[in-house]
Design an enzyme around this catalytic site. Structure first.
Site, short mmCIF file in Angstrom:
data_model
loop_
_atom_site.label_atom_id
_atom_site.label_comp_id
_atom_site.label_asym_id
_atom_site.label_seq_id
_atom_site.Cartn_x
_atom_site.Cartn_y
_atom_site.Cartn_z
N GLY B 23 39.21 -79.36 101.43
CA GLY B 23 38.12 -79.18 100.47
C GLY B 23 38.60 -79.00 99.04
O GLY B 23 39.43 -78.13 98.78
N PHE B 26 35.59 -75.44 94.24
CA PHE B 26 36.11 -74.36 93.39
C PHE B 26 37.21 -73.58 94.08
O PHE B 26 38.23 -73.25 93.49
CB PHE B 26 34.98 -73.43 92.96
N VAL B 92 38.77 -84.42 107.32
CA VAL B 92 39.46 -83.81 108.46
C VAL B 92 38.44 -83.65 109.58
O VAL B 92 37.37 -83.08 109.39
CB VAL B 92 40.06 -82.44 108.08
N GLU B 183 16.31 -74.71 88.13
CA GLU B 183 16.88 -75.47 87.02
C GLU B 183 16.38 -76.91 87.05
O GLU B 183 16.10 -77.50 86.01
CB GLU B 183 18.41 -75.38 87.07
N ASP B 312 32.29 -70.66 99.93
CA ASP B 312 31.00 -70.66 100.63
C ASP B 312 31.13 -70.70 102.14
O ASP B 312 30.22 -70.27 102.86
CB ASP B 312 30.16 -71.87 100.19
N ALA B 329 29.96 -70.12 92.43
CA ALA B 329 31.33 -70.55 92.15
C ALA B 329 32.32 -69.39 92.10
O ALA B 329 33.44 -69.48 92.61
CB ALA B 329 31.36 -71.32 90.83
N GLN B 330 31.91 -68.27 91.50
CA GLN B 330 32.86 -67.20 91.22
C GLN B 330 33.63 -66.67 92.45
O GLN B 330 34.85 -66.58 92.41
CB GLN B 330 32.16 -66.06 90.48
#
Lengths: 447, 447
Positions: B23, B26, B92, B183, B312, B329-330
């Site tokens: 992956g 982030f 994978v 958004e 995640d 993301a953080q």
């Protein structure tokens, strides 16, 4: 779901003369922009909802520019300031000159003046096999397919065990030594030198061969012999294998066979060898010569007073241009603007003025600091000066403030960093029949 | 053609510990960037050849940014400066913990340390009909499909005779009141107000309805009640129809039926209602809880010392986060960086340090000058200040000098001109079964 029967063109009736323009290229938009909605109702048909700056299309194919940087939405170009202007993203299927109408899949439309500005499409000279397996470079989806194909080929080459197969993945054959082919070849050579070694540290890109195949005896045949010679030198300096007076006989997706028998194994054949006029059904055959509509100096199609053709689809012969004007942006732009003037003269009860082409010269770029320019009065430039001229002209003509900025930044950025920003396989390239692309996406999708 | 049997992973053997990362989000890239090739061999698998800045994906769907502006080629991010780093654009398919290998379609690879950073995928909760007809918003092709669908719908609405059909083309239903849904709704409202009236002078966009459907009792459930309240107010000011505590029962591509019976006719249902972890075959079921791998404070998957999960796809519970960290993301960025530190500690014979999440706060943008921010110590911002914070943070974190610039310019440009540059239907959206898209391209292609 929505059915076509539920749609109609929805063009309001008008008492003003209705000018119907087929095609949103350089000719069509420059005509439409100069016609005021106070005097005319303008209806523009174009298959895409954007105007493409095609001279930079090769940049999209080689990951130098994002597609959005060379395209401008037509509705953005003709916004509310353009009174009584109507754009429809629809293909015109037929011209009915007797009833003064055009036909689309959702209805007919009457015209007072019809302007054909459909330009050209790729010409495979009837070779279905080449049409099926080669990569044309006429539209943005073409360029994105080619970009994906190139990047996929490098990824595959990086994972293949068989040296012969790797070679066929690293062989790129460009057919057609005109501006598109030359600029494509140069851009690939820069990618090979400045980008790919950093992207694939394990791979030997001296194995990557870029072939440029041209049927005539020099590259850039439309330009001066001086510029052709300079360009040839530049291309060879950049390691491009040039084959002049060479025609392609066949390509089966694996091996391209040249007339004379030479064979090159390649997964990527770029077809920049020819274009044909995008003519429309319904026009009398005698109006068409070699895929173009024969027009007089007023751009009136032979035998008609109310049907016009401008740009690449028009064949106007003058003393200076006995075979018609060059198939580049300038004649289209100038004919569009000139025809707008003539329409206005007509309204004022004046007569049409004949079109006179003002040759601003022509340019081609081979690489960084390497370009050629033919200017009026037999002035020929090369090297850095021509490159700057090329850069300036192309950024200047790119339509739309934003796009100019994005393009400018990309250029400045690439110039100083030798970097290309957009090496993205956003949609894997997949042929309908199970070819390389199909295999590639298998690597990524199991479901 | 090339067959998969002809490919192999081609990863060089090594005596260094091999870290295999699945992956390139982030988590994955922040881990890889911090691992030195001198100490480790790093192998990164990612289906796409780019890293996407997903928080701005909705901007692509609403024609605010070009796709290339939010994506960065992985090979560009990890160039020759990254010694013994190997990227493969491959999925994978299986983890074989007993043999310490992973399986792909072109071979297996042994690992010393395996890091699962696969993130999430759209979750349709088993509703095949919604999966088939709705528009998810997880990947760049999703966003481009949605962009085409929206623009095609406006073009169709401009040409349809039937008022009911026009309404269904102008109704946009967004399911899911999280950041993406909010958004997206805000961005569509700005498009409706500032862009579309100029693009379609003949059309009445007061008819265009934007619905935001959320199952819980407030929008932006992950954020503070204060921010939810502000956001709700902003959305209503912008004319968005909000339906809280409302679930979607069915959608057949024509009519969405809400639990309770209300029906809305729409051609465009945006599915932002849920995600599920992208788990991989081969891991024992007891390691997975609600689609995520249960990890300890070292990000080790339950029962393993050499298999890790970050971002995640990982469920790490702490006193502060009894239900795991937020899916933004953080945590992924910080866990990737932290795991890199731990791997280095291991080399130095030190022990792992537990992960501690540093909450920098969270942000959401609703429109120009309208955003909300939850900062540490219960500080909640709104309006222009939050909007500037949002702008700064997102531009700052966008990876790659060029992309930051392009994004910045797009933003400045849009802020001052209310213009959107990229309203292009580059590839018409077409569903496999003959739906609206099929009809749309019929308008353009006869051959």
């Amino acid at each position: 779901m929505l059915r076509l029967e539920e749609l109609s063109l929805n063009i309001p009736d008008t008492t003003k003369p209705r000018v119907v323009i087929i095609g949103g290229g350089f000719g069509g938009i420059n005509l439409a922009r100069k016609l005021s909605g106070k005097d005319f109702q303008v209806v523009l048909f174009n298959k895409q909802n954007y105007h493409g700056f095609w001279p930079l299309l090769y940049q999209v194919a080689t990951a130098g520019l994002e597609p959005d940087a060379i395209a401008e939405p037509l509705r953005k170009m003709f916004d509310e300031d353009y009174e009584d202007f109507h754009f429809r993203p629809i293909r015109v299927t037929r011209i009915n000159s007797e009833s003064k109408t055009i036909t689309t899949l959702i209805g007919d439309l009457r015209y007072d003046y019809l302007v054909i500005a459909t330009g050209t499409k790729s010409n495979f000279f009837g070779n279905e096999q080449i049409k099926k397996y080669s990569f044309p470079l006429k539209q943005i989806p073409d360029a994105l397919n080619l970009r994906s194909q190139l990047l996929q080929s490098f990824e595959m080459a990086n994972m293949t065990k068989d040296p012969e197969k790797r070679q066929s993945l690293l062989n790129i054959v460009i057919v057609g030594g005109g501006p598109t082919g030359v600029e494509m070849a140069g851009s690939l050579a820069e990618m090979r030198k400045h980008i790919l070694p950093g992207d694939y540290p394990g791979m030997d890109f001296s194995q990557m061969n870029i072939y440029l195949v041209e049927g005539l005896d020099r590259v850039l045949p439309p330009m001066s012999p001086e510029s052709s010679h300079k360009t040839h030198k530049y291309l060879e300096e950049m390691g491009i294998i040039i084959k002049l007076k060479t025609l392609v006989e066949s390509y089966d997706g694996e091996v391209v066979t040249l007339k004379g028998g030479e064979q090159i194994r390649t997964q990527t054949l770029v077809w920049a060898a020819g274009v044909a006029g995008a003519t429309i059904e319904g026009m009398p055959p005698e109006t068409v010569e070699r895929g173009k509509y024969i027009v007089n100096r007023f751009n009136q199609v032979q035998g008609f007073t109310d049907i016009f053709a401008i740009g690449d689809i028009a064949k106007m012969t003058t003393d200076l241009f006995p075979n018609g004007h060059p198939g580049v942006a300038q004649p289209a732009i100038q004919q569009g603007q000139h025809l707008a003037k003539n329409f206005k003269r007509l309204l004022r009860g004046e007569t049409y003025e004949p079109f006179e082409y003002f040759d601003k010269g022509s340019l081609a770029i081979i690489g960084r600091n390497r370009a050629v320019a033919d200017l009026p009065k037999n002035v020929h430039l090369g090297g850095f000066i021509a490159w700057m001229a090329w850069l300036f002209v192309h950024i200047y003509y790119l339509i739309g403030f934003r796009n100019k900025l994005v393009v400018l930044i990309n250029w400045v950025y690439r110039f100083f960093t030798y970097e290309r920003g957009t090496r993205l396989i956003i949609r894997a390239f997949v042929r309908k029949d199970d070819k390389q692309g199909q295999e590639f996406i298998k690597l990524q999708r199991m479901d």
